[in-house]
Design an enzyme around this catalytic site. Structure first.
Site, short mmCIF file in Angstrom:
data_model
loop_
_atom_site.label_atom_id
_atom_site.label_comp_id
_atom_site.label_asym_id
_atom_site.label_seq_id
_atom_site.Cartn_x
_atom_site.Cartn_y
_atom_site.Cartn_z
CB CYS A 1 -0.99 -0.02 1.17
SG CYS A 1 -2.38 1.11 0.93
CD GLU B 1 -1.54 -5.73 5.79
OE1 GLU B 1 -2.35 -4.84 6.12
OE2 GLU B 1 -1.17 -5.91 4.61
CG HIS C 1 -3.78 -3.46 3.32
ND1 HIS C 1 -2.86 -2.89 4.17
CD2 HIS C 1 -4.33 -2.43 2.61
CE1 HIS C 1 -2.86 -1.57 3.99
NE2 HIS C 1 -3.75 -1.27 3.07
#
Length: 262
Positions: free
Chosen positions: A113, A222, A220
């Site tokens: 990002c 993660e 994202h």
């Protein structure tokens, strides 16, 4: 026995009460541990910045995380910033110096990002400050009133470049990802190639053309990395590259040959 690599994560400068603190999102730290199988090292974003080489010579990988703040536009254009835009000059000063040095070294880099945008800007690319105001572009922002599970839930499809790294990790040409960003790539920097695009044509991922591992993604991965096979594959590939780097860094230097004369 495989080495546990050290992965650096730059911190964000935040005011808590009257005092500035340096922090990194726990979800990124956990993803390094659980997804990449590495040890996270938080890097203080001070202004003036610390010497990037002093950090990078001790690390086996660099994870450029997402953040609430946006890169100040004077780093990539002559535009003024919009009112209310959150900035973090200390983070800019550190990451925009770290990224090109790490890439030049061949150090494994995963950029997420804001991190993707940092790499693009550090290498000479440009950004849209408000993608949703660009004619023909989608609104890629999340609804801040939604629960986190909805904000980070699947939002739109992306097309993966045939023969690219992400296509090989996904085992498919199209996947669905989350979307939580207002800025985006306006011009891709030299030395980067497109790995994925959104339905509106926005660059959603790139990789580097050099010999090292360099992958930037606009979404994202993660988020709940262990429960999403595609997201997990991204972090495992990054972790493998970091382990390979750690192995080379730990290897003893080759003995010098003793020259003899006839």
């Amino acid at each position: 026995m495989a080495l546990t690599p050290l992965v650096g994560l730059p911190t964000d400068r935040k005011l808590i009460g009257a005092h500035p603190f340096l922090a990194a999102g726990e979800k990124y730290v956990r993803a390094v541990v659980e997804g990449a199988g590495a040890t996270p090292v938080l890097m203080p974003s001070l202004d003036p910045p610390l010497d990037p080489d002093a950090w990078l010579s001790r690390l086996d990988g660099l994870l450029l995380t997402g953040a609430v703040s946006n890169i100040e536009p004077h780093h990539y254009s002559d535009e003024s910033s919009w009112e209310g835009n959150l900035h973090d000059p200390a983070r800019d000063a550190n990451t925009l110096a770290l990224a090109p040095r790490a890439i030049a070294m061949g150090l494994p880099v995963l950029a997420i990002c804001r991190g993707l945008q940092e790499v693009n800007v550090a290498l000479g690319g440009r950004l849209h400050q408000k993608v949703h105001e660009v004619p023909g572009m989608m609104d890629h922002r999340e609804n801040l009133e939604d629960l986190l599970e909805i904000q980070y839930g699947p939002s739109h499809d992306i097309d993966l470049a045939p023969g690219g790294l992400l296509a090989s990790l996904a085992g498919a040409g199209r996947v669905r990802v989350n979307s939580l960003h207002g800025q985006g790539i306006a011009r891709l920097a030299d030395g980067l190639v497109v790995e994925a695009t959104a339905p509106d044509g926005l660059v959603e991922a790139f990789r580097g053309t050099g010999p090292g591992f360099l992958l930037g993604v606009q979404w994202h991965p993660e988020w709940q990395v262990a429960s999403n096979p595609f997201y997990l594959a991204i972090f495992r590939a990054f972790g493998d590259a970091c382990r390979a780097w750690a192995g080379r860094r730990a290897a003893p230097p080759a003995p010098e040959r003793i020259r003899t004369t006839a």
